[in-house]
Design a protein around this motif. Structure first.
Motif: not given
Length: 214
Positions: A134-142
């Protein structure tokens, strides 16, 4: 005689849980669209694609993933606290078993305590790994939707989000599987009964039927 009955009850408790997981895996291969895990995986993928196509949705995407990340963090905290408590309670039994000379003598209760520790550890690992993805996906979505970096990482974002969702689901499942094991430790006869009840609860969670939800 008592130990023999205890081993039978322990075997039945574990067998019921394993049989349900095997049947669920077989059903997933035949009709994946009927299972919640497949439907929710598609939901997460479509959400990521929709957010990636909408300019200005970066903050909304990050906030949504932050909520999911916090849920996984709470599951990890619950698992580690339960694991620490279980190890503390089981330590005297383990010490008494392995202190003597020769091969250790396992009792049904000790075996199920080890199963309980294994389930809690598996839940902890799954939830921690869900937090990671989820942490990695958050960087991408941001990332800005129209940026080159966002386009390059979109496929990885879908994969990260899917992986996080599956791991989070398994972490919750492991916590539910703890219930029959704890029931057996409290009283061996209640183990198989609790296993059947938990399998029924999981069956309700694992089915995907929008009509039933409505």
């Amino acid at each position: 005689m008592a130990d023999a009955l205890g081993w039978w009850l322990a075997a039945i408790t574990v067998a019921v849980l394993l049989a349900y997981q095997v049947l669920l895996a077989a059903a997933g291969r035949r009709r994946p669209q009927r299972l919640a895990r497949a439907a929710h995986a598609t939901l997460r993928e479509q959400w990521f694609v929709a957010v990636s196509a909408q300019k200005g949705s970066e903050v909304l995407g990050v906030q949504t993933l932050r909520n999911s990340l916090m849920s996984a963090t709470m599951t990890a905290s619950t698992s580690v606290l339960a694991l620490m408590g279980t190890v503390t309670l089981a330590a005297p039994s383990l010490d008494a078993t392995f202190r003597g000379t020769g091969l250790p003598q396992f009792t049904p209760r000790l075996a199920m305590e080890l199963v309980l520790i294994a389930l809690l550890f598996a839940s902890l690992v799954a939830s921690v790994m869900a937090v990671r993805y989820y942490h990695h996906a958050g960087f991408i979505v941001g990332m800005p939707v129209e940026s080159q970096a966002r386009r390059e990482w979109s496929e990885a974002g879908v994969a990260y989000l899917g992986k996080a969702g599956r791991l989070y689901g398994w972490s919750l499942r492991y916590l539910l599987l703890v219930v029959p094991v704890v029931a057996f430790i409290l009283h061996p006869v209640t183990g198989p009964v609790a296993a059947v009840l938990v399998a029924g609860v999981l069956y309700g969670f694992d089915r995907f039927s929008p009509a039933a939800i409505r």
